[in-house]
Design a protein around this motif. Structure first.
Motif, PDB file in Angstrom:
ATOM      1  N   GLN B  57       0.824  -1.195   0.000  1.00  0.00           N
ATOM      2  CA  GLN B  57       0.000   0.000   0.000  1.00  0.00           C
ATOM      3  C   GLN B  57       0.873   1.266   0.000  1.00  0.00           C
ATOM      4  OE1 GLN B  57      -3.138  -0.215  -0.401  1.00  0.00           O
ATOM      5  NE2 GLN B  57      -3.870   1.868  -0.021  1.00  0.00           N
ATOM      6  N   THR B  75      -5.613  -1.504  -1.757  1.00  0.00           N
ATOM      7  CA  THR B  75      -7.058  -1.297  -1.567  1.00  0.00           C
ATOM      8  C   THR B  75      -7.812  -1.321  -2.902  1.00  0.00           C
ATOM      9  OG1 THR B  75      -6.442   1.024  -1.366  1.00  0.00           O
ATOM     10  CG2 THR B  75      -7.087  -0.104   0.653  1.00  0.00           C
ATOM     11  N   SER B  79     -10.761  -3.957  -4.051  1.00  0.00           N
ATOM     12  CA  SER B  79     -12.097  -3.639  -4.566  1.00  0.00           C
ATOM     13  C   SER B  79     -12.300  -4.240  -5.955  1.00  0.00           C
ATOM     14  CB  SER B  79     -12.372  -2.132  -4.540  1.00  0.00           C
ATOM     15  OG  SER B  79     -11.514  -1.474  -5.430  1.00  0.00           O
TER      16      SER B  79
END
Ligand SMILES: Nc1ncnc2c1ncn2[C@@H]1O[C@H](COP(=O)(O)OP(=O)(O)OP(=O)(O)O)[C@@H](O)[C@H]1O
Ligand SMILES: [Mg+2]
Lengths: 300, 307
Positions: B57, B75, B79
């Motif tokens: 990240q 992230t 998704s």
């Protein structure tokens, strides 16, 4: 019971027999036994002793029908041996038990391979009884990898004895068991053989064991092996049931005589055996090297 | 061959009666130690992965490797995974291009069918071929030049002549996956038959086995663990085959998971590429672990070689 095989009917007769192996990689022949003449009488307990690599295993492989002699003849009950038969079973030097079978299943194997008229429960009873005899009770469901070397060897012994064959070929069957168990098994074997009148050809590296068990002891010379001398053990049976066999008056004499014979051969074997290892380079040699340590030590 | 490390169960004595006599404080110590020894692997893995995802990240956030279209954030990838598998709202930061509801699930299903059918054929053919080659000299003599040549040839090279013969359709995909996967099974099975210990065969012969019985009672059981290792190798080879073949043949839609990985990358939909790749990785991992436990189940006696 007569202590010797004399006066009995000849059962296995080897005449001027030569046998060996083809070394495929080196494209040459290795003579293991040369001009062996030896008679095993019906009901006799014959012991083979001799230096490592002299051809003892080869000899009982010939009797078992696993190895074909190159020349000479070997007959069983007057007929030439041309393969394994129901009347002969074998305890293998390297155990040769199936790793994927439990103790019970391994011992049961002979009944699966040959037709017989025993019921399932009879077979189970026989298997259970022999498991008790060799002291493996409680390990029926164990796999060989869960057993010690000596226990594996006893599985091999039980497998060979469970069918009560006429002839038992035993290749150092007690090589890997401890001295105490060994004595128990020796006494059991003697009793079994005396009762059943089995014929036994028994290989050992222990002179004590040879004297304890044998009616006659054949000393095999260095490779290529010949019969150097046959010593008759003129001691009454049972020898082991009463305990101390070593106090027998004949014991010391026989032992010394045999020890000298075997020592001669073993010393002679040293030089010969060295190039033997190199020239054969066989994987079998590795296996023999890792097989249980058996000594020809003269004892105490 | 692949070796599994069996977790040692704690000895009965260490948490049994002997312990009861010890003072309380030692007890607490023991419990902690025991939790640690029991869940060590899980704990380490969770910590390990957490650190991995945090670093990922951060690398994306500060664009250390490149902008989001080259290196997506964790992230965004999550998704993309969510939408690709379960459908739902596409959030900001993800490229709309290929990412549709259930796109990963549909392509994965496509690949899974292709893979399963090919593997069943490869294993179903490979085992008998290996057995026949090991058992009959003349079969060995006839087949071995082809088997050894094809198995050492990079499978990609066979693609060109196969296209000439079969054209680009569904059948060439199966052919190439099977050709990629079949040889480990054949060769391992063959090796098992060939290396069956002579002394075991001799023992069976002494106790009365004929040729058929020697095969049934000695050679086959001896070969079984070899076959299992062969299958393990083949399964991962087959996975490579699926990805390659889907990449090579291409498709306009629904080309499979392999296709999706390459297609989304060329459309600069990095989150989808990573999501598809992660899906494939998880599948591969489950497969490998599954076959490992299969080996332990099928050939428990092989434990001797694992200690
Ligand atoms: N399968 C085989 N192939 C080739 N050579 C063999 C094979 N088995 C035995 N030999 C050779 O034959 C000779 C005799 O071997 P054998 O196994 O009969 O000896 P042995 O007397 O039983 O020895 P030990 O006491 O060590 O068991 C040895 O030189 C050995 O190298
Ligand atoms: Mg021997």
């Amino acid at each position: 019971m007569t202590p010797t095989g004399q006066g009995r009917k000849p059962l296995i007769v080897a005449e001027n027999m030569t046998a060996g192996y083809e070394l495929e990689r080196e494209r040459k022949l290795l003579t293991a036994l040369e001009g062996v003449s030896l008679t095993v009488h019906d009901g006799e307990f014959l012991v083979l002793v001799g230096p490592s690599g002299c051809g003892k295993t080869t000899f009982i492989n010939v009797i078992a029908g696993l190895v074909q002699p190159w020349s000479g003849s070997v007959t069983f009950n007057g007929k030439p041996i041309d393969g394994p038969g129901e009347d002969r079973s074998m305890v293998f030097q390297d155990y040769a038990i199936m790793p994927w079978r439990t103790v019970e299943q391994n011992i049961q194997l002979p009944f699966e391979l040959r037709p017989h008229d025993l019921s399932k429960s009879d077979v189970a009873d026989k298997v259970q009884a022999i498991i008790g005899d060799v002291g493996l009770t409680g390990f029926e469901k164990s796999f060989p990898y869960e057993l010690s070397g000596g226990m594996r060897q006893r599985v091999g012994l039980a497998r060979a004895m469970v069918t009560q064959p006429k002839v038992l070929l035993a290749d150092e069957p007690f090589g890997a068991v401890d001295a105490m168990t060994r004595e128990v098994l020796q006494a059991q074997l003697e009793a079994l053989v005396m009762n059943a009148g089995q014929t036994v050809v028994f290989i050992t590296h222990s002179i004590d064991e040879a004297i304890a068990l044998g009616d006659r002891i054949a000393v095999i010379s260095n490779r290529p092996g010949k019969v150097r001398e046959i010593v008759t053990v003129d001691m009454d049976r049972p020898r082991l049931a009463e305990g101390e066999i070593t106090t027998h008056p004949r014991y010391g004499e026989l032992r010394e005589h045999l020890w000298n014979l075997v020592k001669d051969e073993a010393l002679g074997a040293k030089d010969a055996h060295h190039d033997d290892d190199i020239s054969t380079g066989d994987s079998r040699l590795d296996r023999l090297a890792t097989s249980p340590a058996t000594t020809m030590d003269p004892g105490i | 061959m692949a070796q599994t490390i069996q977790p040692q169960k704690p000895d009965k004595n260490t948490d049994g009666s002997a312990l009861a006599a010890k003072p309380r404080i030692r007890d607490a110590e023991w419990t902690l130690t025991r939790i640690w020894t029991r869940y060590r692997f899980a704990i380490v893995t969770v910590i390990n992965l957490t650190i991995f995802f945090i670093i990922w990240q951060l690398l994306a956030k500060y664009e250390v490797i490149g902008p989001p279209i080259i290196f997506p954030s964790f992230t965004d990838t999550v998704s993309a995974l969510k939408i690709g598998w379960f459908g739902g709202q596409v959030t900001d930061g993800t490229n709309f291009g290929l990412l549709r509801d259930f796109v990963i699930a549909n392509n994965a299903w496509e690949s899974l069918q292709r893979y399963t059918i090919s593997m069943v054929i490869a294993i179903g053919l490979g085992i008998p071929i290996g057995l026949a080659m090991g058992g009959f000299k003349w079969v060995d003599a006839i087949l071995s030049p082809y088997v050894w040549t094809l198995s050492s040839l990079p499978r990609l090279a066979i693609y060109a002549p196969l296209v000439l013969i079969m054209g680009i359709g569904e059948s060439i995909k199966y052919a190439l996956i099977i050709l990629t996967a079949i040889f480990p099974v054949i060769i391992n099975t063959w090796a098992g038959v060939k290396t069956t210990e002579q002394s075991l065969i001799n023992a069976a012969r002494v106790f009365g086995a004929n040729r058929a019985q020697i095969y049934k009672k000695v050679v086959l059981p001896y070969t079984l663990p070899f076959v299992v290792s062969g299958i393990q190798l083949s399964l991962s080879r087959g996975l490579i085959g699926v990805v390659i073949v889907e990449f090579l043949t291409g498709a306009s839609t629904l080309g499979g998971l392999g296709w999706l990985i390459f297609r989304s990358a060329s459309a600069f939909n990095a989150p989808l590429t990573y999501a598809a790749l992660m899906s494939l990785a998880v599948f591969a991992l489950i497969l490998v672990q599954g076959t490992r436990s299969l080996e332990a189940k099928i050939a428990p006696w092989r434990q001797v070689s694992k200690t």
